[in-house]
Design a protein around this motif. Structure first.
Motif, PDB file in Angstrom:
ATOM      1  N   THR A  30       0.696  -0.823  -0.365  1.00  0.00           N
ATOM      2  CA  THR A  30       0.326  -0.326   0.501  1.00  0.00           C
ATOM      3  C   THR A  30       0.523   1.311   0.067  1.00  0.00           C
ATOM      4  O   THR A  30       0.148   2.546  -0.860  1.00  0.00           O
ATOM      5  CB  THR A  30      -1.277   0.545   0.762  1.00  0.00           C
ATOM      6  OG1 THR A  30      -1.767  -1.170   0.848  1.00  0.00           O
ATOM      7  CG2 THR A  30      -2.142   1.452   1.257  1.00  0.00           C
ATOM      8  N   LEU A  31       2.290   1.336   1.205  1.00  0.00           N
ATOM      9  CA  LEU A  31       2.706   1.947   1.163  1.00  0.00           C
ATOM     10  C   LEU A  31       3.459   2.503  -0.249  1.00  0.00           C
ATOM     11  O   LEU A  31       3.930   3.883  -0.903  1.00  0.00           O
ATOM     12  CB  LEU A  31       3.412   2.707   2.292  1.00  0.00           C
ATOM     13  CG  LEU A  31       2.400   2.749   3.371  1.00  0.00           C
ATOM     14  CD1 LEU A  31       3.859   2.533   4.804  1.00  0.00           C
ATOM     15  CD2 LEU A  31       2.164   3.401   3.946  1.00  0.00           C
ATOM     16  N   LEU A  32       4.659   1.706  -0.911  1.00  0.00           N
ATOM     17  CA  LEU A  32       4.879   1.377  -1.886  1.00  0.00           C
ATOM     18  C   LEU A  32       3.753   2.364  -3.209  1.00  0.00           C
ATOM     19  O   LEU A  32       4.595   2.521  -4.520  1.00  0.00           O
ATOM     20  CB  LEU A  32       5.545   0.063  -2.468  1.00  0.00           C
ATOM     21  CG  LEU A  32       6.617  -0.401  -1.573  1.00  0.00           C
ATOM     22  CD1 LEU A  32       7.087  -1.466  -1.699  1.00  0.00           C
ATOM     23  CD2 LEU A  32       7.755   0.351  -1.711  1.00  0.00           C
ATOM     24  N   ALA A  33       2.939   1.582  -3.222  1.00  0.00           N
ATOM     25  CA  ALA A  33       1.359   2.407  -4.629  1.00  0.00           C
ATOM     26  C   ALA A  33       1.412   3.048  -4.522  1.00  0.00           C
ATOM     27  O   ALA A  33       0.972   4.123  -5.295  1.00  0.00           O
ATOM     28  CB  ALA A  33       0.547   1.406  -4.096  1.00  0.00           C
ATOM     29  N   GLU A  34       1.084   3.725  -3.001  1.00  0.00           N
ATOM     30  CA  GLU A  34       1.104   5.368  -2.963  1.00  0.00           C
ATOM     31  C   GLU A  34       2.381   5.987  -3.384  1.00  0.00           C
ATOM     32  O   GLU A  34       2.675   7.534  -3.761  1.00  0.00           O
ATOM     33  CB  GLU A  34       0.922   6.200  -1.485  1.00  0.00           C
ATOM     34  CG  GLU A  34      -0.551   5.166  -0.333  1.00  0.00           C
ATOM     35  CD  GLU A  34      -0.517   5.271   0.743  1.00  0.00           C
ATOM     36  OE1 GLU A  34       0.275   5.519   1.100  1.00  0.00           O
ATOM     37  OE2 GLU A  34      -1.644   5.107   1.610  1.00  0.00           O
ATOM     38  N   ASP A  55      10.505  -3.672  -9.211  1.00  0.00           N
ATOM     39  CA  ASP A  55      11.529  -3.459  -9.747  1.00  0.00           C
ATOM     40  C   ASP A  55      12.313  -2.237  -8.775  1.00  0.00           C
ATOM     41  O   ASP A  55      13.132  -1.320  -9.817  1.00  0.00           O
ATOM     42  CB  ASP A  55      12.007  -3.268 -11.075  1.00  0.00           C
ATOM     43  CG  ASP A  55      10.794  -2.820 -11.796  1.00  0.00           C
ATOM     44  OD1 ASP A  55       9.999  -1.282 -10.761  1.00  0.00           O
ATOM     45  OD2 ASP A  55      11.118  -2.537 -12.780  1.00  0.00           O
ATOM     46  N   LEU A  56      11.579  -1.961  -8.180  1.00  0.00           N
ATOM     47  CA  LEU A  56      11.432  -0.514  -7.011  1.00  0.00           C
ATOM     48  C   LEU A  56      12.988  -0.287  -6.970  1.00  0.00           C
ATOM     49  O   LEU A  56      13.635  -1.449  -6.195  1.00  0.00           O
ATOM     50  CB  LEU A  56      10.532  -0.335  -6.393  1.00  0.00           C
ATOM     51  CG  LEU A  56       9.240  -0.271  -6.327  1.00  0.00           C
ATOM     52  CD1 LEU A  56       8.231   0.233  -5.082  1.00  0.00           C
ATOM     53  CD2 LEU A  56       9.331   0.765  -7.665  1.00  0.00           C
ATOM     54  N   PRO A  57      13.768   0.711  -6.587  1.00  0.00           N
ATOM     55  CA  PRO A  57      14.699   0.346  -5.324  1.00  0.00           C
ATOM     56  C   PRO A  57      15.029  -0.379  -4.445  1.00  0.00           C
ATOM     57  O   PRO A  57      13.700   0.481  -3.546  1.00  0.00           O
ATOM     58  CB  PRO A  57      15.425   2.536  -5.301  1.00  0.00           C
ATOM     59  CG  PRO A  57      14.418   2.935  -6.542  1.00  0.00           C
ATOM     60  CD  PRO A  57      13.093   1.929  -6.651  1.00  0.00           C
ATOM     61  N   ALA A  64       9.359   1.848   2.538  1.00  0.00           N
ATOM     62  CA  ALA A  64       7.990   1.203   2.894  1.00  0.00           C
ATOM     63  C   ALA A  64       7.993   0.663   4.016  1.00  0.00           C
ATOM     64  O   ALA A  64       7.360   0.338   4.666  1.00  0.00           O
ATOM     65  CB  ALA A  64       7.863   0.882   1.606  1.00  0.00           C
ATOM     66  N   LEU A  65       8.968  -0.778   4.002  1.00  0.00           N
ATOM     67  CA  LEU A  65       8.806  -1.926   5.244  1.00  0.00           C
ATOM     68  C   LEU A  65       8.513  -1.048   6.621  1.00  0.00           C
ATOM     69  O   LEU A  65       7.807  -1.719   7.386  1.00  0.00           O
ATOM     70  CB  LEU A  65       9.803  -3.115   4.558  1.00  0.00           C
ATOM     71  CG  LEU A  65       9.698  -3.765   5.750  1.00  0.00           C
ATOM     72  CD1 LEU A  65       8.265  -4.677   5.602  1.00  0.00           C
ATOM     73  CD2 LEU A  65      11.177  -5.543   5.356  1.00  0.00           C
TER      74      LEU A  65
END
Length: 169
Positions: A30-34, A55-57, A64-65
């Motif tokens: 959820t946080l990564l999508a935001e 493929d995010l950094p 985010a975790l």
């Protein structure tokens, strides 16, 4: 008897951890999508942690975790529920399959009758499935994660697939 109690307690602990990791996975996604709208991501939880395919950094995933874990620990239980969870897909697929099977029962033999009966039963299943799946996530996730600590975030590449393996203490 003592052996079976130990086995049951072990199984309960495994299921609890799986549900917690599922909640942390959802909160992280959820946080990564935001933070990265439109990026493709998927997660798979297990009793040791979860695997995140994206493929995010690495720094973005780590942040985010950490934020997800802290926010869940602070009481933001709604982060444990995700609209694109596999639970929703499985629930919808099961309901649609059952509706299709049920529609095939009976004496109606002509194609138009079978089609209209199937459509009449499948459409409500398609609508209800995701809503029921969201409710089922109350059982497949557990937002109470105060006893979970990040042990390792390990990036990996499998050919064209990039991801991260997150393991908890």
């Amino acid at each position: 008897l003592s052996k079976s109690r130990t086995m049951i307690a072990t199984l309960q602990a495994l299921v609890r951890r799986l549900r917690q990791h599922h909640a942390i996975e959802h909160a992280t996604l959820t946080l990564l999508a935001e933070r990265f709208p439109g990026r493709r991501m998927v997660g798979y939880s297990d009793p040791a942690g979860f695997t995140l395919l994206t493929d995010l950094p690495e720094a973005a995933v780590q942040r985010a975790l950490s934020d997800a874990l802290l926010r869940l620990q602070a009481g933001e239980a709604q982060l444990a529920i995700h609209p694109n969870c596999g639970t929703n897909l499985l629930t919808t697929g099961t309901l649609v399959s059952l509706a299709s099977l049920f529609a095939g029962l009976g004496a109606r033999k002509d194609a138009l009758s079978r089609f209209s009966r199937t459509l009449t039963l499948v459409l409500p299943a398609l609508i209800a499935g995701p809503m029921i799946g969201l409710q089922l996530q109350q059982y497949t996730t557990l937002a109470a994660v105060n006893d979970r600590w990040i042990k390792e975030i390990r990036p990996f590449d499998l050919g064209a697939i990039r991801g991260f393996r997150i393991v908890f203490e």
